[in-house]
Each structure stands twice: as structure tokens, then as C-alpha cells.
Design an enzyme around this catalytic site. Structure first.
Site, PDB file in Angstrom:
ATOM      1  CD  GLU A 192      -2.981  -1.181   2.233  1.00 45.33           C
ATOM      2  OE1 GLU A 192      -2.908  -0.301   3.118  1.00 45.33           O
ATOM      3  OE2 GLU A 192      -3.856  -2.074   2.233  1.00 45.33           O
ATOM      4  CD  GLU A 311      -3.454  -6.240   2.996  1.00 41.20           C
ATOM      5  OE1 GLU A 311      -4.424  -5.536   3.394  1.00 41.20           O
ATOM      6  OE2 GLU A 311      -2.280  -6.020   3.302  1.00 41.20           O
TER       7      GLU A 311
END
Length: 584
Positions: A192, A311
Site C-alpha cells: 500500500e 488482501e
């Protein structure tokens, strides 16, 4: 993903409102991995097969699972409530059908902050032990740089050369340690990615620079790293078109067949955390999911770019330490559609699992919620039928009447209703008109029994494929709240007799109709963020963050929405450090 033990998402969950997910048919692996170097003191004893191409490798990894809140915990493995992973855990995951695990690692607290940015040998050894346990179980393993993304990598705009040097040094050490590991080990450059005080274009440029540096460092380290599959993330791992298109262009320009893309998906944000009235997996939430996976398929997979949904999940569910933010049936519909969307898109999915309070209990080695586990496993290969609700509410104050639910077969065929091993009779117990399933008054009367508050009976709608859909026959009366005085802004506990009902959301407004509370952009406050039901102690708690955001002396009207459809109005006034609550 940064998630504390309590899944509160310590760093701005709002940026996650749309991420991504996918899944793919598992393909048998072929070929043979290189053996560990003879110089290794702990050579891996088995010859692990690898898939023939990057696309086959990513496909063979489906389904995948995250060892979350463990090596990524801050500062140590056990800091967020999990233990050091064991062989038994990986054995159990493999038995559940998982083909790969993602091992997120935060290196910051185990690395010098100045050149040469040396990683502690003991930390590297502990990471390698976990990697080897999983590899020796025949699992693919994804290893990454995790919370470092916001701890120091985010400073790249103001410390470009320092961050770049540390990033390269980090990956030089990781790549050197694992250069001779089988190619079933894969690397992911950065979790991220985010950068402080930048425009969108600047963030995309910094992310591209790190992606390039990651690839160069790993490839130059030699050994199996010369051809090891590498995952490159979008900015934030967000599956938006604006962030996916630049990564697709970069991957193509690198002319390296051993590269793949990675993104995340946690659903439509209001539904994912239950805020702004996002109580249901409704048309808006479904469209958000459809759009995300369409982009994955169109921008990545159909362009020959293998895609790993590193994820996925819901930001506010499950969490056995707190009352459920998301109603179980709505969550089940989300996971069912997600599995289908991923398979359609051709992406591989990795469930984010923060520990034993989340999905798979690492102590008992069983699913914390067996029904959810069954639904997730089923979604890997087929669709399941669902319905408009998993509850039928029967008001004790009135006579029992017939109740209708809308079935969503999702391509399957309805086979009937069962209570345990007993099949309910069509015509007598229920009728079906199109997808409208009506439970008769006589059947509901029998199922409700003595009509004690709460679930009286559970029946199952069974379909031609997938898992059955549970329907809980529930007796209730409208909840009753009481006045409360002498409370402080440290928390207000409203005495509540739930009487079989369950809380869905809270609407909070000032007299002029404007939103009141710590979430100012919507009157519907965040479940477990502004308020939380306390069923065992017969109370609804208004949390400090909510109370401290209220205007002194201004009366606030609260409307509590319950899953039966009942609403109850209440009033709260804060004066300095004290709060008073009264029944409307």
C-alpha cells in the site's frame, strides 16, 4: 494493510473505500525448482514444483491467505496478540485448501535507521524460518516490505535520496538472504505505497520509481532471483483506473516476463465499516465490487498481466473482540459475490487474516465462524444461493403472519427448506412464486415455539450448488431505552432492553437536521466508532470520540435503527464534561 489487534485501521481507513479482489482456477504446477545452494546450512529438503509461466504461477497460488498482524506487527511478532507461526498452522491452512500464504513483514524496528541500514540477523533468521516452514509444506509464499510504507517510505518527497537508499538496501539484504530459495517464494516490493503531502501524479511517480528500484535490486542479486516472480503494487494498492493504468504501462515497458500486479479490495467503504447507513450489501456495494473486478480484468488480466489480490475482506468484519459491525447475512453475501467476481476476473485472492479473533483461529486451527469459513471456501469454486435476509423477525406483541423473503439463486436452483434433517413441505410450510419465498403463518408458529426473545429456530434454504442459506426465525419486541444521568464524556451507557432485536445503525442530528458526532459528513455514525451495543450488559454505549465531538448545550436527537425495522428515538445533551440521556 495496517490493522491493530482491534481492527481499527490506525491510519485513515477512508483511503481504502475501494480496493480490489480476484480469483482464478487452480492450475497444476509443472517443472522443478532449483535446489538450495550447497553452502546453506539449512537446505530445503524437498524439490518444489513451480508453474511454467507467471500467469500459471499466480493461478496455482489460488487461494491465498495472509499471516497478518504477525511479522508486520509493531515492533515484534507477538505485539498485536499473535504467536510465532508453527508448522501446525501451515499444515492446517494447507488442509483447508490454501495453496499460498502472504507473509507481511515490517522491517523498521529491526533495521538501523542510518546507512548501511543493516537488518538484525536474528530478525532475518526468524522471517526465514517462517518462510521455510511454509515452503516445506508445499505452499507458495509471498514476502514483502509492509508497514515500512508509511513509517519511512512515505517521507520520500522530503527525503528522496535517503528513502531510496534505504529501500534499496532493505531489498538488497532480503534478496541476498533468499536468492537461492525455490521460486515458489515470491517478492512484493511495497505494501500500500503512500507518500506524504503529494499530488496524485507525484505519488504515482514515486511509486513507479520504487517499483523500478525493487525490480533492479532483486534481479541483480542473481540466483533464483534472476527469474523469481515479483509483484508490483499500484499506488496505495488501490484498484482504481487512475492508479492501475500507470502500473500496467510500467509493467509492459519493463519487458520482464517475471512480473505481476498486486492490488487490494475491502469493499465499498460505508458498508465495509458500517457508516453512512451502509448496513446492507446493497446495489451500491455490489456495483462497487463489480466495477473493481471489471477494471482488474480489463486493465491487467486481459492484457496479459497476472494479478494477485494481496488482501481482501471487510474493514469491520469479523472481529470477535467487538459486537459485529456488519450483519452476518450481509457479510456472507459479500464474500459469496467476491469469490465469483474474482474467478470471473481471473485474479488470485489472499484473505487478510489478522489473527484468532478474525477468520482462522491460530490456536484451535479452526475457523472462528465455521459458517463464514464454509462460505469463503465454497466461493473459490462455485456460487451459492442467498436471500434478501438471513432473519425473519416475529413481533411478540402481535399475531404471527406469513413472511416473505426474496431468493437470490445466483445461477443455482432452489431445492427446498430444511430444519436440521427434516424437510419442510411446500404448500403447507412455504410457497415459492418466482424468487419470492413465503413462509406460512402456521410454519412460523411451529418454528417460533414458546416465542422466547431471540432466535427460536434456524432453517436452511438449500440450492443445487454451494452452501445452504440459513434463515433465523427470531422473536422480538421493540427495544426499550431508559434515561441516564451523571455520565461523563468518557462514555455514556444507555440502559437498553434489546428484547430479541439487534442494533443496525445510529442516526444522530442536531435540531436543525445537521449531522451530530465525530463523523460530520453523514448523520449515520460509524458502528463501534461512535456507538456500540453491549448485549450482555443490556446497554448501548456512546463512545468518547462521539461525545467529545458534540456541541456543548445543543440537544442531539438519536434514532437507533434495529434489524427488525424498529426505530427508537433518544436525546442526548453534553454540557462540559457531563452528558445526559433521556427517552424522547
Amino acid at each position: 494493510m495496517q490493522r491493530t489487534r482491534y481492527l481499527t485501521g490506525g491510519r485513515g481507513l477512508g483511503r481504502l473505500l475501494g480496493l480490489l479482489l480476484a480469483l482464478v482456477t487452480v492450475i497444476g504446477a509443472t517443472g522443478t525448482a532449483a535446489l538450495a545452494s550447497p553452502a546453506r546450512k539449512d537446505p530445503l529438503p524437498i524439490r518444489l514444483p513451480v508453474a511454467a509461466s507467471p500467469a500459471d504461477t499466480v493461478a496455482a497460488m489460488q487461494p491465498s491467505w495472509n499471516l497478518g498482524n504477525t511479522f508486520d506487527a509493531i515492533p515484534d511478532v507477538t505485539s498485536w496478540g499473535n504467536d510465532v507461526p508453527t508448522k501446525s498452522l501451515f499444515d492446517a491452512l494447507k488442509a483447508q485448501g490454501y495453496r499460498s500464504v502472504r507473509i507481511p513483514v515490517t522491517w523498521t524496528d529491526h533495521q538501523s535507521a542510518t546507512a548501511p541500514y543493516t537488518i538484525d540477523a536474528a530478525w532475518m533468521t526468524s522471517v526465514r524460518k517462517a518462510v521455510d516452514l511454509a515452503l516445506n509444506d508445499g505452499l507458495y509464499v509471498v514476502l514483502n516490505v509492509h508497514h515500512d510504507s508509511w513509517q519511512w517510505i512515505a517521507d520520500m518527497p522530503t527525503d528522496h535520496d535517503g528513502v531510496l537508499a534505504r529501500f534499496k538496501a532493505t531489498w538488497t539484504q532480503i534478496a541476498g538472504t533468499f536468492r537461492d530459495h525455490p521460486r515458489k517464494l515470491l517478492f512484493e516490493g511495497n505494501n500500500e505505497p503512500q507518500f506524504n503531502n503529494t499530488t496524485e501524479a507525484q505519488g504515482i511517480a514515486y511509486n513507479a520509481e520504487l517499483n523500478s528500484a525493487f525490480r533492479t535490486v532483486v534481479r541483480q542479486s542473481g540466483g533464483n532471483n534472476a527469474t523469481r516472480l515479483l509483484f508490483l503494487p499500484t499506488l496505495g494498492c488501490t484498484p482504481s483506473q487512475a492508479r492501475m493504468e500507470p502500473l500496467a504501462a510500467q509493467l509492459k515497458s519493463m519487458n520482464d516476463p517475471g512480473l505481476a500486479a498486486t492490488v487490494h479490495y475491502y469493499g465499498y467503504y460505508p458498508f465495509s465499516v458500517n457508516i453512512a447507513g451502509g448496513t446492507r450489501f446493497d446495489a451500491t456495494s455490489q456495483q462497487d465490487m463489480t466495477d473493481a473486478f471489471t477494471r482488474i480484468r480489463t486493465l491487467f488480466v486481459s492484457q496479459g498481466i497476472p494479478t494477485y489480490l494481496g488482501e481482501y475482506g471487510l474493514l469491520g468484519y469479523p472481529d470477535s473482540n467487538h459486537p459485529s459491525r456488519v450483519e452476518q447475512g450481509e457479510a456472507l453475501k459479500y464474500y459469496e459475490m467476491l469469490g465469483h467476481s474474482a474467478r470471473t476476473a481471473g485474479a488470485t485472492t489472499a484473505l487478510w487474516d489478522a489473527g484468532s479473533w478474525n477468520y482462522f483461529n491460530r490456536t484451535t486451527l479452526r475457523w472462528s465462524d465455521p459458517g463464514l469459513g464454509a462460505a469463503i471456501r465454497s466461493s473459490w469454486t462455485t456460487r451459492s444461493g442467498t436471500a434478501s435476509s438471513d432473519r425473519v423477525y416475529l413481533a411478540k406483541a402481535g399475531a404471527i403472519t406469513a413472511k416473505t423473503l426474496t431468493l437470490n439463486p445466483n445461477g443455482t436452483t432452489f431445492r427446498g427448506l430444511w430444519q436440521g434433517g427434516t424437510q419442510l413441505l411446500p404448500g403447507r410450510d412455504y410457497t415459492l412464486s418466482g424468487n419470492q419465498l413465503t413462509l406460512t403463518a402456521s410454519a412460523l408458529t411451529r418454528l417460533a415455539g414458546d416465542r422466547a426473545y431471540g432466535t427460536n429456530a434456524t432453517i436452511q434454504a438449500r440450492f443445487s450448488a454451494g452452501v445452504p442459506w440459513s434463515i433465523h426465525v427470531t422473536s422480538y419486541d421493540p427495544p426499550v431505552l431508559a434515561d441516564t444521568h451523571g455520565n461523563t464524556t468518557d462514555g455514556l451507557s444507555i440502559p437498553t432492553r434489546f428484547r430479541g432485536d439487534q442494533l443496525a445503525t445510529l442516526e444522530s442530528r442536531y435540531a436543525d437536521g445537521s449531522a451530530a458526532g465525530n463523523t460530520s459528513w453523514t448523520p449515520y455514525q460509524e458502528f463501534n466508532g461512535a456507538f456500540s451495543p453491549d448485549y450482555p450488559n443490556n446497554a448501548i454505549t456512546l463512545l468518547p470520540a462521539y461525545l467529545n465531538a458534540l456541541t456543548d448545550g445543543a440537544q442531539v436527537t438519536l434514532t437507533f435503527h434495529f434489524w427488525s425495522g424498529t426505530t427508537v428515538t433518544y436525546r442526548v445533551t453534553k454540557n462540559g464534561g457531563t452528558v445526559t440521556g433521556t427517552v424522547a
